[in-house]
Scaffold this motif. Sequence first.
Motif, short mmCIF file in Angstrom:
data_model
loop_
_atom_site.label_atom_id
_atom_site.label_comp_id
_atom_site.label_asym_id
_atom_site.label_seq_id
_atom_site.Cartn_x
_atom_site.Cartn_y
_atom_site.Cartn_z
N CYS A 112 3.07 5.86 -5.78
CA CYS A 112 2.63 5.99 -7.17
C CYS A 112 1.56 7.08 -7.32
O CYS A 112 1.60 7.87 -8.26
N LEU A 113 0.63 7.11 -6.39
CA LEU A 113 -0.42 8.13 -6.43
C LEU A 113 0.15 9.53 -6.23
O LEU A 113 -0.28 10.49 -6.89
N PHE A 114 1.13 9.67 -5.34
CA PHE A 114 1.77 10.97 -5.14
C PHE A 114 2.56 11.40 -6.37
O PHE A 114 2.57 12.58 -6.73
N ILE A 115 3.22 10.44 -7.04
CA ILE A 115 3.93 10.76 -8.29
C ILE A 115 2.92 11.21 -9.35
O ILE A 115 3.12 12.23 -10.01
N LEU A 116 1.84 10.46 -9.48
CA LEU A 116 0.78 10.83 -10.43
C LEU A 116 0.24 12.22 -10.11
O LEU A 116 0.05 13.04 -11.01
N ALA A 117 0.00 12.48 -8.84
CA ALA A 117 -0.54 13.79 -8.43
C ALA A 117 0.42 14.91 -8.81
O ALA A 117 0.00 15.93 -9.35
N ALA A 118 1.70 14.72 -8.53
CA ALA A 118 2.69 15.77 -8.83
C ALA A 118 2.76 16.03 -10.33
O ALA A 118 2.79 17.19 -10.77
N ILE A 164 -3.37 10.26 0.00
CA ILE A 164 -3.47 10.59 1.43
C ILE A 164 -4.36 9.58 2.15
O ILE A 164 -4.08 9.18 3.27
N THR A 165 -5.43 9.15 1.48
CA THR A 165 -6.41 8.24 2.09
C THR A 165 -6.30 6.83 1.50
O THR A 165 -7.29 6.11 1.44
N VAL A 166 -5.10 6.42 1.10
CA VAL A 166 -4.91 5.18 0.34
C VAL A 166 -5.49 3.95 1.05
O VAL A 166 -6.01 3.05 0.39
N LEU A 167 -5.43 3.90 2.35
CA LEU A 167 -5.94 2.73 3.06
C LEU A 167 -7.46 2.61 2.98
O LEU A 167 -8.02 1.53 3.20
N GLU A 168 -8.14 3.70 2.65
CA GLU A 168 -9.59 3.70 2.53
C GLU A 168 -10.04 3.47 1.08
O GLU A 168 -11.24 3.37 0.82
N GLN A 169 -9.09 3.42 0.16
CA GLN A 169 -9.44 3.37 -1.26
C GLN A 169 -9.49 1.95 -1.78
O GLN A 169 -8.80 1.07 -1.30
N GLN A 208 0.83 -1.21 0.00
CA GLN A 208 0.00 0.00 0.00
C GLN A 208 0.86 1.26 0.00
O GLN A 208 0.47 2.28 -0.56
N ARG A 209 2.05 1.18 0.60
CA ARG A 209 2.98 2.31 0.56
C ARG A 209 3.42 2.54 -0.89
O ARG A 209 3.56 3.68 -1.34
N VAL A 210 3.64 1.45 -1.63
CA VAL A 210 4.00 1.56 -3.04
C VAL A 210 2.88 2.25 -3.82
O VAL A 210 3.13 3.15 -4.62
N VAL A 211 1.65 1.84 -3.57
CA VAL A 211 0.49 2.48 -4.22
C VAL A 211 0.46 3.96 -3.86
O VAL A 211 0.25 4.82 -4.72
N GLN A 212 0.67 4.27 -2.59
CA GLN A 212 0.65 5.66 -2.14
C GLN A 212 1.70 6.49 -2.87
O GLN A 212 1.42 7.60 -3.34
#
Length: 128
Positions: free
Chosen positions: A11-17, A61-66, A5-9
């Motif tokens: 990746c999501l932060f990279i995508l966001a940036a 930010i809310t990756v564990l809820e997604q 899940q940290r890896v997903v997080q």
Amino acid sequence: MPTSQRVVQVCLFILAAIAMSGGTLQMYLGQPDTIPRLDNVHRFMAGVYLSTGVIALWAGITVLEQDTLVYLLAFGVLMAAIGRLVSISKVGLPEPHSLWLGYLIPELVLPVIMVVAHRAGQHVASAT
């Protein structure tokens, strides 16, 4: 938080940036040397790009809820890469080639990493 899940997080932060900076830049630059219709569409899509970055930031930010949202964002990145591939097949690879391949390759790899890591995280969560 499980490593997957940290890896997903990340990746999501990279995508966001990427999406927030790219969307903001394209909103500002528009489509120079063109007709108003194309500039209008370009800036509209820049707004979609920018807002997708905000969604990816929130999902990170809310990756564990997604759940499904991670897959939808990965699908969006993959579709963007496919759009680049279609463009390359129709009109060629823009110059400098290395820059545009530098955009394309991560867009093909990032969704795969996101999906695999998210599925692994779901399996870990369901096992506990």
